[in-house]
Design a protein around this motif. Structure first.
Motif, short mmCIF file in Angstrom:
data_model
loop_
_atom_site.label_atom_id
_atom_site.label_comp_id
_atom_site.label_asym_id
_atom_site.label_seq_id
_atom_site.Cartn_x
_atom_site.Cartn_y
_atom_site.Cartn_z
N GLN A 1 26.62 202.87 63.24
CA GLN A 1 26.04 201.96 62.26
C GLN A 1 24.51 202.10 62.20
O GLN A 1 23.92 202.05 61.13
N TYR B 1 33.77 201.95 52.76
CA TYR B 1 33.47 201.14 53.94
C TYR B 1 32.41 200.12 53.55
O TYR B 1 31.28 200.49 53.24
N HIS C 1 37.30 206.13 54.51
CA HIS C 1 37.45 204.72 54.79
C HIS C 1 37.39 203.98 53.47
O HIS C 1 36.40 204.10 52.77
N TYR D 1 33.11 208.95 61.67
CA TYR D 1 33.40 207.91 62.67
C TYR D 1 34.69 208.18 63.45
O TYR D 1 34.82 207.74 64.58
C1 LIG Z 1 33.64 204.08 58.59
C2 LIG Z 1 32.88 203.51 59.73
N1 LIG Z 1 31.64 203.94 59.95
C3 LIG Z 1 30.88 203.44 60.95
C4 LIG Z 1 31.37 202.47 61.78
C5 LIG Z 1 30.46 201.91 62.83
O1 LIG Z 1 30.78 202.38 64.08
P1 LIG Z 1 29.93 202.07 65.36
O2 LIG Z 1 30.68 201.03 66.12
O3 LIG Z 1 29.86 203.37 66.09
O4 LIG Z 1 28.58 201.58 64.94
C6 LIG Z 1 32.66 201.99 61.60
C7 LIG Z 1 33.19 200.94 62.47
O5 LIG Z 1 34.29 200.49 62.37
C8 LIG Z 1 33.45 202.54 60.55
O6 LIG Z 1 34.68 202.11 60.31
#
Ligand SMILES: Cc1ncc(COP(=O)(O)O)c(C=O)c1O
Length: 495
Positions: free
Chosen positions: A202, A226, A275, A305
């Motif tokens: 994130q 997402y 996503h 991810y």
């Molecule tokens: C598509 C996607 N990107 C990024 C993330 C963020 O992941 P992180 O916990 O490594 O910040 C998520 C978390 O669920 C996600 O689903």
């Protein structure tokens, strides 16, 4: 004189020293204006007598208050509320006490981000089972191993430097380990200078959004996307353009069309498994997207991810592995493989972008947890990360198969889905004669928690009725029970 005897209540049954209780209450009276600056306080003997406590307790309390600057002793005159305290507006005791307890409203204005507000999940009780939108099972995290390595690292004298300020790019050992690991697992051809360690993916999305979009620049995302990435880009000041997503992922022809009519700064893509719909971006579209990026000079923000979770054949290499012109910003991390609470991720890009991202990251979070980063570095080098990844992959595959077969067997009339070839969730479309709100309500009664934000999957209001149903965080018994409860929910709705 202020009636200390009637106003001070000391409780010997609570877990706080009497002298501190006395301090707390005197401070409360000073703050509320009941004891204004320069008020004379009773002598320690007298106050002890009044409150039926030992004189030493009052003396300890006064000493504490003097050291904190609330009261002062004037030789030959006695003890007084400090004369230099700021004047406070006296408030009735009850009112100020109530205000201290409930701080719902700030005493100033600030900007509110309504687009970031989300409903919270209902609280988990022991009986509650949750269908999340695709989280890993934190119970499988190799926590003993991590703790052991972390402890060993922190015990060694030469590692004490890890406790001070370090590189804003992240732990050097981890960056070195990643250089090889990302080459072996993902075919990335990178140097250390291309790596910034982040707190999870994130943070990478946020940094990319801030650096690319702040000037009302346009970012292309899927028609379903997402939601946190959408929010991050809006927050960065970007303008979102949407293109359809089908069985081959983002429609790159539509991206090309948009590029012809508008200046596009970035395309956000979850190439491995889109996503939320879980489809993989096809090889043809990958090549097309890269060509477009080079032609129109936009950045591809590749959020990989869930790269490690692929159940059928070998995972398709990321776009970043074919990027020879520096168009891809590759984002990944260990939060899915190890545990969401282990906030270690990485941003891979050209050096100039990494330098800028590191400077930006610095002003919100100086650096990550160096000891943890070094721990993960060691686990990568020893092969522990890969072994753990292989282990959970097998477990999640079994869970996916069970979840999908039960969903088909028991709930076929209600849900339409395709078995995902990777990831941690099934994209499930509810038969349109039913409504998610009804399911959510009935499920709650049976202690089954579904994501209350199901509407967020339909940011385009296309009414597709789909949600992600995560299977990875549930063990096999829990999966059976979840499907069982879901069956009951549908029976209730039908009756
Ligand atoms: C598509 C996607 N990107 C990024 C993330 C963020 O992941 P992180 O916990 O490594 O910040 C998520 C978390 O669920 C996600 O689903």
């Amino acid at each position: 004189m202020f009636p200390f005897k009637n106003n001070i209540i000391l409780d010997r049954n609570i877990n706080r020293n009497l002298y501190l209780q006395l301090c707390d209450q005197i401070i409360g009276f000073i703050k509320s204006g009941k004891l204004p600056p320069s008020t004379k306080l009773p002598g320690s003997r007298k106050l002890a007598e009044n409150l039926s406590i030992h004189r030493k307790t009052v003396i300890a309390s006064y000493e504490e208050l003097i050291s904190q600057g609330w009261i002062e002793t004037i030789p030959a005159r006695g003890t007084f509320v400090s004369s230099i305290l700021p004047i406070v507006n006296p408030l009735g005791f009850d009112r100020s006490f109530a205000e201290m307890k409930t701080k719902d409203k700030s005493g100033f204005t600030f900007s509110k981000r309504t687009h970031l507000v989300r409903k919270l999940s209902i609280s988990n009780t022991e009986q509650t089972l949750k269908i999340d939108d695709g989280s890993p099972d934190h119970r499988l995290a190799p926590i003993d191993e991590i703790a052991k390595i972390y402890r060993n690292i922190s015990k060694k004298m030469y590692n004490k430097d890890l406790l001070t300020y370090g590189s804003i790019y992240g732990n050097i050992e981890l960056r070195k380990a990643l250089m090889y690991y990302l080459n072996q697992t993902r075919g990335l051809d990178i140097k250390i200078d291309n790596i910034l360690i982040t707190r999870g993916s994130q943070m990478g999305i946020y940094l990319a959004g801030q650096l690319l979009l702040s000037n009302k620049n346009r970012v292309i995302v899927g028609s379903t996307n997402y939601i946190t990435a959408d929010n991050t880009f809006i927050e960065s000041g970007g303008i979102i353009e949407r293109v359809p997503v089908d069985e081959e992922g983002l429609d790159t022809k539509c991206i090309e069309k948009l590029c012809k009519s508008k200046e596009i700064k970035a395309v956000y893509v979850t190439s491995h498994h889109h996503h939320p719909t879980t489809v993989t971006l096809s090889a043809k579209r990958r090549m097309h997207l890269l060509q477009l990026a080079q032609h129109y000079n936009f950045a591809i923000v590749e959020d990989d991810y869930d790269y490690d979770f692929h159940y059928s054949n070998a995972p398709i290499l990321p776009l970043a592995s074919n990027d020879n012109k520096g168009n891809v910003i590759y984002i990944g991390g260990f939060t899915k493989i190890i545990a969401p609470a282990m906030r270690i991720g990485y941003l891979i890009a050209s050096k100039d972008f990494i330098d800028e991202a590191a400077s930006l990251r610095r002003i919100i979070d100086r650096q990550g947890d160096q000891l943890l980063e070094q721990t993960i570095a060691q686990m990568i080098t020893s092969g522990d990360v890969q072994r753990h990844s292989n282990k959970v992959l097998k477990i999640y595959k079994t869970r996916r198969d069970l979840f999908c077969s039960l969903l088909k067997e028991k709930l076929n009339p209600y849900f339409d889905f395709r078995i995902p070839n990777g990831g941690m969730a099934v994209w499930t479309k509810l038969n349109k004669s039913y409504h998610w709100d009804d399911i959510y309500r009935e499920a709650k009664k049976l202690h089954l928690e579904l994501n209350p934000n199901w509407r967020r999957y339909d940011n385009n209001n296309s009414n597709h009725n789909g949600v992600r149903m995560g299977f990875a965080a549930l063990n096999e018994d829990e999966i059976r029970e979840v499907i069982n409860r879901l069956e009951k929910v549908m029976n209730c709705i039908n009756s």
